[in-house]
Design a protein around this motif. Structure first.
Motif, PDB file in Angstrom:
ATOM      1  N   SER A 177      23.209  14.593  44.731  1.00  0.00           N
ATOM      2  CA  SER A 177      23.733  15.888  44.304  1.00  0.00           C
ATOM      3  C   SER A 177      25.103  16.075  44.955  1.00  0.00           C
ATOM      4  CB  SER A 177      22.780  17.040  44.671  1.00  0.00           C
ATOM      5  OG  SER A 177      22.407  16.933  46.004  1.00  0.00           O
ATOM      6  N   THR A 178      25.850  17.056  44.474  1.00  0.00           N
ATOM      7  CA  THR A 178      27.168  17.325  45.059  1.00  0.00           C
ATOM      8  C   THR A 178      27.002  18.477  46.039  1.00  0.00           C
ATOM      9  OG1 THR A 178      28.232  16.568  43.036  1.00  0.00           O
ATOM     10  CG2 THR A 178      29.568  17.914  44.510  1.00  0.00           C
ATOM     11  N   ILE A 179      27.323  18.202  47.292  1.00  0.00           N
ATOM     12  CA  ILE A 179      27.025  19.156  48.378  1.00  0.00           C
ATOM     13  C   ILE A 179      28.330  19.579  49.047  1.00  0.00           C
ATOM     14  CG2 ILE A 179      25.923  19.330  50.646  1.00  0.00           C
ATOM     15  CD1 ILE A 179      23.764  17.458  49.589  1.00  0.00           C
ATOM     16  N   PHE A 180      28.502  20.885  49.202  1.00  0.00           N
ATOM     17  CA  PHE A 180      29.714  21.451  49.802  1.00  0.00           C
ATOM     18  C   PHE A 180      29.305  22.093  51.127  1.00  0.00           C
ATOM     19  CE2 PHE A 180      33.183  24.407  50.355  1.00  0.00           C
ATOM     20  CZ  PHE A 180      34.253  23.918  49.613  1.00  0.00           C
ATOM     21  N   VAL A 181      29.884  21.624  52.214  1.00  0.00           N
ATOM     22  CA  VAL A 181      29.548  22.157  53.551  1.00  0.00           C
ATOM     23  C   VAL A 181      30.834  22.697  54.157  1.00  0.00           C
ATOM     24  CG1 VAL A 181      28.781  21.523  55.873  1.00  0.00           C
ATOM     25  CG2 VAL A 181      27.621  20.563  53.873  1.00  0.00           C
ATOM     26  N   MET A 182      30.788  23.922  54.690  1.00  0.00           N
ATOM     27  CA  MET A 182      32.033  24.473  55.238  1.00  0.00           C
ATOM     28  C   MET A 182      31.814  25.423  56.391  1.00  0.00           C
ATOM     29  SD  MET A 182      33.256  27.441  52.669  1.00  0.00           S
ATOM     30  CE  MET A 182      34.524  27.838  53.831  1.00  0.00           C
ATOM     31  N   THR A 183      32.860  25.581  57.175  1.00  0.00           N
ATOM     32  CA  THR A 183      32.870  26.612  58.208  1.00  0.00           C
ATOM     33  C   THR A 183      34.159  27.413  58.124  1.00  0.00           C
ATOM     34  OG1 THR A 183      32.690  27.101  60.560  1.00  0.00           O
ATOM     35  CG2 THR A 183      33.856  25.068  59.994  1.00  0.00           C
ATOM     36  N   LEU A 184      34.001  28.717  58.391  1.00  0.00           N
ATOM     37  CA  LEU A 184      35.174  29.588  58.541  1.00  0.00           C
ATOM     38  C   LEU A 184      35.240  30.052  59.995  1.00  0.00           C
ATOM     39  CD1 LEU A 184      34.615  31.754  55.319  1.00  0.00           C
ATOM     40  CD2 LEU A 184      36.441  30.086  55.665  1.00  0.00           C
ATOM     41  N   GLY A 185      34.500  29.328  60.861  1.00  0.00           N
ATOM     42  CA  GLY A 185      34.493  29.682  62.278  1.00  0.00           C
ATOM     43  C   GLY A 185      33.369  30.621  62.655  1.00  0.00           C
ATOM     44  N   ARG A 186      32.450  30.834  61.736  1.00  0.00           N
ATOM     45  CA  ARG A 186      31.283  31.692  62.022  1.00  0.00           C
ATOM     46  C   ARG A 186      30.030  30.969  61.568  1.00  0.00           C
ATOM     47  NH1 ARG A 186      32.981  37.441  61.651  1.00  0.00           N
ATOM     48  NH2 ARG A 186      31.166  37.916  60.420  1.00  0.00           N
ATOM     49  N   GLY A 187      29.814  29.756  62.097  1.00  0.00           N
ATOM     50  CA  GLY A 187      28.669  28.957  61.686  1.00  0.00           C
ATOM     51  C   GLY A 187      29.019  28.064  60.508  1.00  0.00           C
ATOM     52  N   VAL A 188      28.012  27.335  60.048  1.00  0.00           N
ATOM     53  CA  VAL A 188      28.230  26.346  58.979  1.00  0.00           C
ATOM     54  C   VAL A 188      27.255  26.628  57.844  1.00  0.00           C
ATOM     55  CG1 VAL A 188      28.160  23.882  58.405  1.00  0.00           C
ATOM     56  CG2 VAL A 188      28.918  24.614  60.666  1.00  0.00           C
ATOM     57  N   ASP A 189      27.756  26.650  56.633  1.00  0.00           N
ATOM     58  CA  ASP A 189      26.885  26.874  55.478  1.00  0.00           C
ATOM     59  C   ASP A 189      27.000  25.735  54.489  1.00  0.00           C
ATOM     60  OD1 ASP A 189      25.431  29.460  55.797  1.00  0.00           O
ATOM     61  OD2 ASP A 189      27.483  30.135  56.196  1.00  0.00           O
ATOM     62  N   MET A 190      25.916  25.584  53.717  1.00  0.00           N
ATOM     63  CA  MET A 190      25.836  24.464  52.768  1.00  0.00           C
ATOM     64  C   MET A 190      25.543  25.000  51.366  1.00  0.00           C
ATOM     65  SD  MET A 190      23.556  21.063  53.097  1.00  0.00           S
ATOM     66  CE  MET A 190      21.909  21.420  52.562  1.00  0.00           C
ATOM     67  N   PHE A 191      26.170  24.391  50.392  1.00  0.00           N
ATOM     68  CA  PHE A 191      26.048  24.803  48.986  1.00  0.00           C
ATOM     69  C   PHE A 191      25.779  23.558  48.151  1.00  0.00           C
ATOM     70  CE2 PHE A 191      28.860  27.439  51.371  1.00  0.00           C
ATOM     71  CZ  PHE A 191      28.591  28.733  50.982  1.00  0.00           C
ATOM     72  N   ILE A 192      24.920  23.694  47.159  1.00  0.00           N
ATOM     73  CA  ILE A 192      24.616  22.551  46.286  1.00  0.00           C
ATOM     74  C   ILE A 192      25.068  22.899  44.873  1.00  0.00           C
ATOM     75  CG2 ILE A 192      22.742  21.116  45.347  1.00  0.00           C
ATOM     76  CD1 ILE A 192      21.241  21.715  47.984  1.00  0.00           C
ATOM     77  N   LEU A 193      25.760  21.950  44.245  1.00  0.00           N
ATOM     78  CA  LEU A 193      26.274  22.205  42.893  1.00  0.00           C
ATOM     79  C   LEU A 193      25.126  22.186  41.895  1.00  0.00           C
ATOM     80  CD1 LEU A 193      28.756  22.568  41.033  1.00  0.00           C
ATOM     81  CD2 LEU A 193      28.839  20.072  40.844  1.00  0.00           C
ATOM     82  N   ASP A 194      25.011  23.296  41.148  1.00  0.00           N
ATOM     83  CA  ASP A 194      24.094  23.318  40.009  1.00  0.00           C
ATOM     84  C   ASP A 194      24.922  22.881  38.801  1.00  0.00           C
ATOM     85  OD1 ASP A 194      22.617  23.882  37.794  1.00  0.00           O
ATOM     86  OD2 ASP A 194      21.893  25.831  38.514  1.00  0.00           O
ATOM     87  N   PRO A 195      24.766  21.612  38.377  1.00  0.00           N
ATOM     88  CA  PRO A 195      25.684  21.110  37.342  1.00  0.00           C
ATOM     89  C   PRO A 195      25.491  21.806  36.001  1.00  0.00           C
ATOM     90  CG  PRO A 195      24.056  19.419  37.937  1.00  0.00           C
ATOM     91  CD  PRO A 195      23.759  20.630  38.769  1.00  0.00           C
ATOM     92  N   ALA A 196      24.319  22.409  35.795  1.00  0.00           N
ATOM     93  CA  ALA A 196      24.071  23.067  34.505  1.00  0.00           C
ATOM     94  C   ALA A 196      24.977  24.278  34.330  1.00  0.00           C
ATOM     95  CB  ALA A 196      22.605  23.469  34.410  1.00  0.00           C
ATOM     96  N   VAL A 197      25.242  25.005  35.420  1.00  0.00           N
ATOM     97  CA  VAL A 197      26.070  26.210  35.290  1.00  0.00           C
ATOM     98  C   VAL A 197      27.415  26.080  35.991  1.00  0.00           C
ATOM     99  CG1 VAL A 197      24.179  27.843  34.927  1.00  0.00           C
ATOM    100  CG2 VAL A 197      24.853  27.265  37.239  1.00  0.00           C
ATOM    101  N   GLY A 198      27.568  25.003  36.763  1.00  0.00           N
ATOM    102  CA  GLY A 198      28.864  24.755  37.407  1.00  0.00           C
ATOM    103  C   GLY A 198      29.123  25.594  38.638  1.00  0.00           C
ATOM    104  N   ASN A 199      28.066  26.114  39.254  1.00  0.00           N
ATOM    105  CA  ASN A 199      28.252  26.894  40.484  1.00  0.00           C
ATOM    106  C   ASN A 199      27.698  26.160  41.693  1.00  0.00           C
ATOM    107  OD1 ASN A 199      29.502  29.204  39.568  1.00  0.00           O
ATOM    108  ND2 ASN A 199      27.573  30.240  39.076  1.00  0.00           N
TER     109      ASN A 199
END
Ligand code: FDP
Length: 337
Positions: A177-199
């Motif tokens: 799957s396509t996984i987006f992991v990021m921090t803005l300096g307040r912890g780390v969050d993870m997002f997974i691409l739902d390819p059906a809707v593009g979010n």
């Protein structure tokens, strides 16, 4: 006419999902740091580029986009067709976003100053490795994109700042799957691409790295030329029953360490005395993500995030992982290399 309360039927819903876009807006409101919204606008451009890159990767074998193109980048590495495509996609998405004044890529020799950049609020430089782990491309292995954002002052846009000054950083893992992991300096969050809707959909909890893992990730073929402290540490790990896991793509290897604990290493070697990985768009963003998730990032001599950069493409030795594993390695290094 008001509806009587007795006929209001509560709607049963699944737990709410949060997209990367709504997350960015909420984070911006919480910090209040960027009234112009340009920071989230820029991260959103990276997520958009990631969707395009993921799509191009999926069809690369059909479109004839696998393999080298015969050019060598500033690192002396042979460029793959997809390195160039991913770089173009990112530059295209980023160059027109308000607030982006400078871009720096593994694939370009110099920093790129954005023509006609306009910014009514923050001014940002965006550094990235468009396609990390490109030796995995031809065999259908995982690859990634790594990014790092800094706020830069007017008149000093080309200054390279230490990793501690990053304002956003993360990576995209292109795997099953396509996984987006990021921090803005307040912890780390993870997002997974739902390819059906593009979010990109947020996973429920912020990521926290386990205090200790049971595996190490390193190119063990180079072990004979590692400094002695690394060799002693790896021997101790083997005695303790650690497993070895190495995909050969930093994003995939560090992602495993982030989720399951352990340590990722790219030490100095005879061939690469400063290590192989690049400070500005590989080591720094990954180190900040790891630190924000409770882990550690070191060069063996100090925190990666405190290294004062000297050039866009400089290399540093990299140790990233669970706090206990990194501490054990640093103790070995302190005993003498
Ligand atoms: P690649 O050259 O395939 O792009 O930064 C480059 C990188 O991959 C990292 O992703 C990876 O961790 C490392 O180099 C692999 O290097 P080795 O082949 O020397 O192990």
């Amino acid at each position: 006419m008001a509806v009587p309360a007795s006929v209001v039927v509560p709607i049963r819903t699944n737990p709410p999902t949060q997209t990367l876009q709504t997350y960015l807006l909420a984070a911006e409101r919480a910090t209040g740091r960027d009234a112009t919204r340009s920071l989230s606008w820029i991260v959103s451009a990276i997520s958009s580029a990631a969707k395009t890159i993921a799509a191009r990767l999926r069809t690369a074998g059909i479109e004839g986009n696998l393999g080298a193109i015969g050019q060598v980048n500033v690192q002396g590495e042979t460029q793959q067709a997809l390195d160039v495509i991913a770089n173009e996609v990112l530059i295209h998405e980023l160059q027109s976003r308000e607030g982006v004044v400078v871009l720096g890529s593994e694939e370009n020799d110099e920093l790129l100053v954005v023509d006609g950049a306009h910014a009514s609020g923050g001014r940002y430089s965006v550094l990235f490795d468009p396609l990390d782990g490109s030796s995995n491309l031809d065999v259908g292995g995982s690859v990634g994109t790594i990014f790092s954002l800094y706020e830069v002052s007017a008149g000093d846009e080309l200054a390279l700042l230490p990793g501690r000054r990053q304002v956003a950083a993360g990576y995209v893992l292109y795997g099953p799957s396509t996984i987006f992991v990021m921090t803005l300096g307040r912890g780390v969050d993870m997002f997974i691409l739902d390819p059906a809707v593009g979010n990109f959909i947020k996973t429920p909890d912020p990521l926290r790295i386990p205090a200790q893992g049971r595996s190490y990730s390193v190119n063990e073929a180079n072990v004979d030329s590692f400094p002695a402290g690394y060799q002693r540490f790896l021997a101790a790990c083997r005695r303790q029953g650690y497993a070895s896991r190495y995909a050969g793509a930093m994003v995939a290897d560090v992602h495993r360490v982030l989720l399951q604990g352990g340590v990722f290493l790219y030490p100095p070697t005879a061939k690469t005395p400063q290590g192989k990985l690049r400070l500005m768009y590989e080591a720094n963003p990954m180190a900040w993500v790891l630190e924000q998730a409770g882990g550690a990032g070191s060069t063996g001599h100090g925190a990666i995030l405190d290294v004062q950069p000297e050039s866009l493409h400089q290399r540093v030795p990299v140790i990233l992982g669970s706090p206990c594993d990194v501490a054990a390695l640093l103790a070995e290094l302190a005993r003498g290399e």
